[in-house]
Design a protein around this motif. Structure first.
Motif, PDB file in Angstrom:
ATOM      1  N   HIS A 139       0.836  -1.204   0.000  1.00  0.00           N
ATOM      2  CA  HIS A 139       0.000   0.000   0.000  1.00  0.00           C
ATOM      3  C   HIS A 139       0.873   1.257   0.000  1.00  0.00           C
ATOM      4  CE1 HIS A 139      -3.528   2.490   1.017  1.00  0.00           C
ATOM      5  NE2 HIS A 139      -2.706   3.146   1.817  1.00  0.00           N
ATOM      6  N   VAL A 140       1.894   1.272   0.840  1.00  0.00           N
ATOM      7  CA  VAL A 140       2.774   2.446   0.931  1.00  0.00           C
ATOM      8  C   VAL A 140       3.533   2.658  -0.376  1.00  0.00           C
ATOM      9  CG1 VAL A 140       4.817   3.398   2.084  1.00  0.00           C
ATOM     10  CG2 VAL A 140       2.987   2.349   3.448  1.00  0.00           C
ATOM     11  N   LEU A 141       4.061   1.580  -0.950  1.00  0.00           N
ATOM     12  CA  LEU A 141       4.808   1.703  -2.210  1.00  0.00           C
ATOM     13  C   LEU A 141       3.904   2.194  -3.340  1.00  0.00           C
ATOM     14  CD1 LEU A 141       7.044  -1.522  -2.110  1.00  0.00           C
ATOM     15  CD2 LEU A 141       7.715   0.827  -1.565  1.00  0.00           C
ATOM     16  N   LYS A 142       2.694   1.656  -3.400  1.00  0.00           N
ATOM     17  CA  LYS A 142       1.764   2.084  -4.449  1.00  0.00           C
ATOM     18  C   LYS A 142       1.347   3.536  -4.265  1.00  0.00           C
ATOM     19  CE  LYS A 142      -2.510   0.987  -6.857  1.00  0.00           C
ATOM     20  NZ  LYS A 142      -3.689   0.144  -6.983  1.00  0.00           N
ATOM     21  N   TYR A 143       1.049   3.916  -3.036  1.00  0.00           N
ATOM     22  CA  TYR A 143       0.648   5.295  -2.735  1.00  0.00           C
ATOM     23  C   TYR A 143       1.716   6.285  -3.190  1.00  0.00           C
ATOM     24  CZ  TYR A 143      -1.064   9.214   0.135  1.00  0.00           C
ATOM     25  OH  TYR A 143      -1.547  10.430   0.570  1.00  0.00           O
ATOM     26  N   ASN A 144       2.980   5.864  -3.067  1.00  0.00           N
ATOM     27  CA  ASN A 144       4.101   6.736  -3.438  1.00  0.00           C
ATOM     28  C   ASN A 144       4.634   6.482  -4.845  1.00  0.00           C
ATOM     29  OD1 ASN A 144       4.749   8.467  -0.981  1.00  0.00           O
ATOM     30  ND2 ASN A 144       4.578   6.443  -0.053  1.00  0.00           N
ATOM     31  N   ASN A 145       3.807   5.790  -5.661  1.00  0.00           N
ATOM     32  CA  ASN A 145       4.092   5.591  -7.092  1.00  0.00           C
ATOM     33  C   ASN A 145       5.415   4.870  -7.360  1.00  0.00           C
ATOM     34  OD1 ASN A 145       1.688   6.996  -7.974  1.00  0.00           O
ATOM     35  ND2 ASN A 145       2.723   8.894  -7.362  1.00  0.00           N
ATOM     36  N   ARG A 146       5.770   3.945  -6.471  1.00  0.00           N
ATOM     37  CA  ARG A 146       6.963   3.127  -6.707  1.00  0.00           C
ATOM     38  C   ARG A 146       6.613   1.979  -7.662  1.00  0.00           C
ATOM     39  NH1 ARG A 146      11.073   4.418  -2.997  1.00  0.00           N
ATOM     40  NH2 ARG A 146      10.526   6.492  -2.211  1.00  0.00           N
ATOM     41  N   ILE A 147       7.617   1.511  -8.382  1.00  0.00           N
ATOM     42  CA  ILE A 147       7.443   0.346  -9.261  1.00  0.00           C
ATOM     43  C   ILE A 147       7.954  -0.878  -8.502  1.00  0.00           C
ATOM     44  CG2 ILE A 147       8.119  -0.711 -11.457  1.00  0.00           C
ATOM     45  CD1 ILE A 147       8.526   2.153 -12.539  1.00  0.00           C
ATOM     46  N   PHE A 148       7.107  -1.908  -8.377  1.00  0.00           N
ATOM     47  CA  PHE A 148       7.494  -3.072  -7.592  1.00  0.00           C
ATOM     48  C   PHE A 148       6.687  -4.285  -8.031  1.00  0.00           C
ATOM     49  CE2 PHE A 148       4.013  -0.890  -5.601  1.00  0.00           C
ATOM     50  CZ  PHE A 148       3.161  -1.884  -5.146  1.00  0.00           C
ATOM     51  N   ASN A 149       7.251  -5.453  -7.781  1.00  0.00           N
ATOM     52  CA  ASN A 149       6.545  -6.717  -7.962  1.00  0.00           C
ATOM     53  C   ASN A 149       6.151  -7.261  -6.595  1.00  0.00           C
ATOM     54  OD1 ASN A 149       6.822  -6.606 -10.717  1.00  0.00           O
ATOM     55  ND2 ASN A 149       8.531  -8.029 -10.821  1.00  0.00           N
ATOM     56  N   TYR A 150       5.254  -8.256  -6.589  1.00  0.00           N
ATOM     57  CA  TYR A 150       4.787  -8.741  -5.294  1.00  0.00           C
ATOM     58  C   TYR A 150       4.114 -10.097  -5.402  1.00  0.00           C
ATOM     59  CZ  TYR A 150       0.388  -6.864  -7.119  1.00  0.00           C
ATOM     60  OH  TYR A 150      -0.701  -6.602  -7.915  1.00  0.00           O
ATOM     61  N   LEU A 151       4.010 -10.747  -4.234  1.00  0.00           N
ATOM     62  CA  LEU A 151       3.189 -11.937  -4.043  1.00  0.00           C
ATOM     63  C   LEU A 151       2.630 -11.825  -2.627  1.00  0.00           C
ATOM     64  CD1 LEU A 151       4.132 -15.645  -4.775  1.00  0.00           C
ATOM     65  CD2 LEU A 151       3.006 -14.990  -2.658  1.00  0.00           C
ATOM     66  N   VAL A 152       1.312 -11.806  -2.512  1.00  0.00           N
ATOM     67  CA  VAL A 152       0.672 -11.680  -1.200  1.00  0.00           C
ATOM     68  C   VAL A 152      -0.508 -12.643  -1.123  1.00  0.00           C
ATOM     69  CG1 VAL A 152      -0.798  -9.760  -1.921  1.00  0.00           C
ATOM     70  CG2 VAL A 152      -0.254 -10.033   0.491  1.00  0.00           C
ATOM     71  N   GLY A 153      -0.826 -13.100   0.097  1.00  0.00           N
ATOM     72  CA  GLY A 153      -1.805 -14.172   0.253  1.00  0.00           C
ATOM     73  C   GLY A 153      -3.245 -13.758   0.460  1.00  0.00           C
ATOM     74  N   THR A 194      10.665   7.706   2.746  1.00  0.00           N
ATOM     75  CA  THR A 194      10.868   8.623   3.864  1.00  0.00           C
ATOM     76  C   THR A 194       9.749   8.467   4.902  1.00  0.00           C
ATOM     77  OG1 THR A 194       9.581  10.431   2.911  1.00  0.00           O
ATOM     78  CG2 THR A 194      11.917  10.305   2.294  1.00  0.00           C
ATOM     79  N   ASP A 195       9.993   8.989   6.113  1.00  0.00           N
ATOM     80  CA  ASP A 195       8.965   8.955   7.159  1.00  0.00           C
ATOM     81  C   ASP A 195       7.697   9.658   6.697  1.00  0.00           C
ATOM     82  OD1 ASP A 195      10.780   7.649   8.694  1.00  0.00           O
ATOM     83  OD2 ASP A 195      10.862   9.139  10.305  1.00  0.00           O
ATOM     84  N   GLU A 196       7.856  10.801   6.077  1.00  0.00           N
ATOM     85  CA  GLU A 196       6.690  11.572   5.605  1.00  0.00           C
ATOM     86  C   GLU A 196       5.891  10.765   4.582  1.00  0.00           C
ATOM     87  OE1 GLU A 196       5.536  15.949   3.690  1.00  0.00           O
ATOM     88  OE2 GLU A 196       7.637  15.285   3.740  1.00  0.00           O
ATOM     89  N   GLU A 197       6.592  10.142   3.641  1.00  0.00           N
ATOM     90  CA  GLU A 197       5.909   9.327   2.628  1.00  0.00           C
ATOM     91  C   GLU A 197       5.179   8.154   3.280  1.00  0.00           C
ATOM     92  OE1 GLU A 197       8.714   9.851  -1.359  1.00  0.00           O
ATOM     93  OE2 GLU A 197       9.354   8.477   0.231  1.00  0.00           O
ATOM     94  N   PHE A 198       5.816   7.534   4.289  1.00  0.00           N
ATOM     95  CA  PHE A 198       5.200   6.388   4.947  1.00  0.00           C
ATOM     96  C   PHE A 198       3.933   6.794   5.691  1.00  0.00           C
ATOM     97  CE2 PHE A 198       4.424   3.524   8.486  1.00  0.00           C
ATOM     98  CZ  PHE A 198       4.450   2.289   7.855  1.00  0.00           C
ATOM     99  N   TYR A 199       4.023   7.820   6.510  1.00  0.00           N
ATOM    100  CA  TYR A 199       2.870   8.200   7.342  1.00  0.00           C
ATOM    101  C   TYR A 199       1.724   8.786   6.513  1.00  0.00           C
ATOM    102  CZ  TYR A 199       5.581   7.226  11.542  1.00  0.00           C
ATOM    103  OH  TYR A 199       6.303   6.596  12.525  1.00  0.00           O
ATOM    104  N   ASN A 200       2.052   9.470   5.440  1.00  0.00           N
ATOM    105  CA  ASN A 200       0.982   9.952   4.548  1.00  0.00           C
ATOM    106  C   ASN A 200       0.198   8.780   3.963  1.00  0.00           C
ATOM    107  OD1 ASN A 200       1.514  12.656   4.916  1.00  0.00           O
ATOM    108  ND2 ASN A 200       2.794  12.863   3.083  1.00  0.00           N
ATOM    109  N   ALA A 201       0.919   7.721   3.627  1.00  0.00           N
ATOM    110  CA  ALA A 201       0.289   6.566   2.969  1.00  0.00           C
ATOM    111  C   ALA A 201      -0.481   5.690   3.954  1.00  0.00           C
ATOM    112  CB  ALA A 201       1.355   5.735   2.258  1.00  0.00           C
ATOM    113  N   ILE A 202       0.089   5.463   5.146  1.00  0.00           N
ATOM    114  CA  ILE A 202      -0.495   4.474   6.066  1.00  0.00           C
ATOM    115  C   ILE A 202      -1.852   4.912   6.602  1.00  0.00           C
ATOM    116  CG2 ILE A 202       0.460   5.221   8.295  1.00  0.00           C
ATOM    117  CD1 ILE A 202       0.469   1.602   6.867  1.00  0.00           C
ATOM    118  N   GLN A 203      -2.137   6.205   6.533  1.00  0.00           N
ATOM    119  CA  GLN A 203      -3.434   6.707   7.019  1.00  0.00           C
ATOM    120  C   GLN A 203      -4.613   6.128   6.250  1.00  0.00           C
ATOM    121  OE1 GLN A 203      -3.669  11.033   7.782  1.00  0.00           O
ATOM    122  NE2 GLN A 203      -1.480  11.100   7.320  1.00  0.00           N
ATOM    123  N   THR A 204      -4.391   5.746   5.002  1.00  0.00           N
ATOM    124  CA  THR A 204      -5.490   5.256   4.161  1.00  0.00           C
ATOM    125  C   THR A 204      -5.512   3.735   4.041  1.00  0.00           C
ATOM    126  OG1 THR A 204      -4.120   5.596   2.183  1.00  0.00           O
ATOM    127  CG2 THR A 204      -5.635   7.378   2.794  1.00  0.00           C
TER     128      THR A 204
END
Length: 461
Positions: free
Chosen positions: A130-144, A298-308
């Motif tokens: 969620h945090v990576l997507k909120y901050n427009n990062r490019i990433f791969n994943y596998l989640v259950g 960054t801390d700011e990027e993390f906390y902005n994202a985690i609220q949602t």
């Protein structure tokens, strides 16, 4: 590969698995030619496969599907060693992967992050995504688990520099008893906690703990282990000296509760309101933040994202609410999860009566020898309820349970016990629900109860 096509052709043995069907869909979307087989496919796998025209027309195993033009076969955990399609693949010399091996094959050039642990791994993985997507990062994943904002649970792209994997400690495939998370060869590993479960796979506490120590010891130079330091056994594993591997402990994120809402207390960002709650989730936030820091967030990027962040599917998921009550469901089934989830809801709403209902559904939870692990795990509930289906006990070939066995194991004389789903439903609807919360905990279905309809019914009582 077929002379008529340059597209890779992949066949899935046991395509209906939760990760397997998502991986099949992802490869299909990448343009691969995907086929598959299974002897039973449940929802939501069946509908999702059908949506992409990947649902096998007939259930069962068909060796004729295994042809020499296949690039590889991916073998699911639920297939047997004597599977006829597997035998045919070996006969033809086709490369057979488990899905963890295949995920590694597709991500060798990427930074690999594995999130493991007995509890919290799905939620922590979901937070990082969620945090990576909120901050427009490019990433791969596998989640259950299904996460809001993500269509599929697996993503494999060429351009992503990092992959985030929820990794479990259970056997890789019928052919390979190695823990799945060992195959990903992570550069960063987070372990969220160790609580013994799956009595049938790991018969002793020591054999279970060993799997996580193997993961920690496998980290490469310049790697990092991130771990919950409040877990005594995990703290020993995490603090072990490993040359050139960073040890990063975490704890409960500072927070306060106001009017049933949780607010994070931070040094730089001040008070940060979040939509989730409970001690475990406060630890999950700290762990997710530590992972994100290693990935340059960054801390700011993390906390902005985690609220949602609303949580992963079936993890303290709100089914419905009114001014004076709420209904939650949770995937909790292991003793530590039942205890943590029940305590979290009571702490969040201390002035509301808590009715906590847990289903005994897994092999471990229905095993008389393991049942004592649930001692006092429902102590935070005002009304404690257990449901189990005696036919499930019989199906798993376990010794029959009596109400006395269960009451003694939970160490709670007032425990309400039901073996009939309709009687459970009638009981719950009969209660007074003003200023009360209902918590439904299971990895099963409570005898196919419509939990959303039940939620609506009690909200109207």
């Amino acid at each position: 590969m077929s002379p008529n096509s340059s597209l890779p052709k992949i066949h899935f043995i046991s395509i209906g698995g939760s990760v397997m069907h998502n991986l099949a869909i992802e490869l299909h979307l990448k343009g691969y030619i995907v086929t598959g087989s299974d002897d039973e496919i449940y929802e939501p796998s069946a509908s999702r496969l059908a949506q992409y025209d990947l649902l096998p027309a007939v259930t069962g195993w068909f060796p004729e599907k295994i042809t020499s033009d296949l690039q590889s076969v991916i073998l699911g955990m639920h297939a047997r060693q004597d599977n006829p399609e597997l035998a045919r693949a070996r006969e033809l010399g086709i490369k057979v992967y488990s899905y963890p091996e295949y995920i590694f094959e597709q991500s060798q050039s990427k930074q690999r992050v594995v999130i493991a642990g007995s509890h919290g791994k799905t939620t922590t993985t979901s937070m990082v995504l969620h945090v990576l997507k909120y901050n427009n990062r490019i990433f791969n994943y596998l989640v259950g688990a299904q996460i809001e904002g993500f269509d599929n649970m697996v993503k494999l792209s060429e351009n992503a520099p990092v992959i985030i994997v929820e990794g479990d400690e259970y056997f890789t495939s019928p052919l390979d008893p190695t823990p799945k998370f060992m195959h990903y060869q992570p550069h960063i590993a987070l372990i969220s906690g160790i609580a013994w479960d799956h009595f049938n796979v790991f018969p002793t506490w020591e054999s279970y703990v060993k799997q996580f120590e193997l993961l920690a010891d496998s980290l490469p130079k310049a790697g990092a282990i991130i771990f919950d330091e409040t877990d005594d056994m995990l703290n020993v594993i995490g603090q072990k000296e490993r040359p050139d591997v960073a040890n990063i402990p975490y704890n409960v994120h500072p927070n306060k509760i106001e009017n049933g809402k949780t607010i994070l207390l931070t040094a730089e960002q001040g008070e940060v309101p979040v939509l989730i709650f409970g001690n475990h989730n406060m630890k999950n936030i700290s762990g997710a933040k530590a992972v994100c820091e290693r990935l340059g967030v960054t801390d700011e990027e993390f906390y902005n994202a985690i609220q949602t962040f609303k949580g992963a599917s079936k993890r303290l998921e709100l089914l419905g609410s009114s001014e004076s009550m709420s209904v939650y469901r949770d995937f909790a089934h292991a003793p530590s999860k039942v205890e943590a989830t029940t305590a979290a809801l009571k702490e969040q709403f201390p002035n509301r009566q808590l009715v906590a209902c847990a289903e005994l559904h897994t092999f471990s939870s229905l095993n008389k020898a393991f049942l004592t692990q649930y001692r006092r795990k429902l102590k935070a509930a005002d009304v404690a309820v257990i449901y189990y289906n005696p036919q499930t006990v019989e199906h798993k070939r376990l010794e029959a349970l009596s109400e006395e066995d269960i009451r003694a194991a939970f160490k709670r004389d007032d425990l309400k016990i039901f073996t009939d789903a309709s009687q459970l439903e009638t009981f719950l609807k009969s209660l007074t629900w003003r200023n009360a919360n209902l918590l439904l905990m299971s990895s099963g279905t409570f005898g196919d109860l419509d939990l959303k309809a039940l939620s609506n019914a009690v909200l109207e009582v």
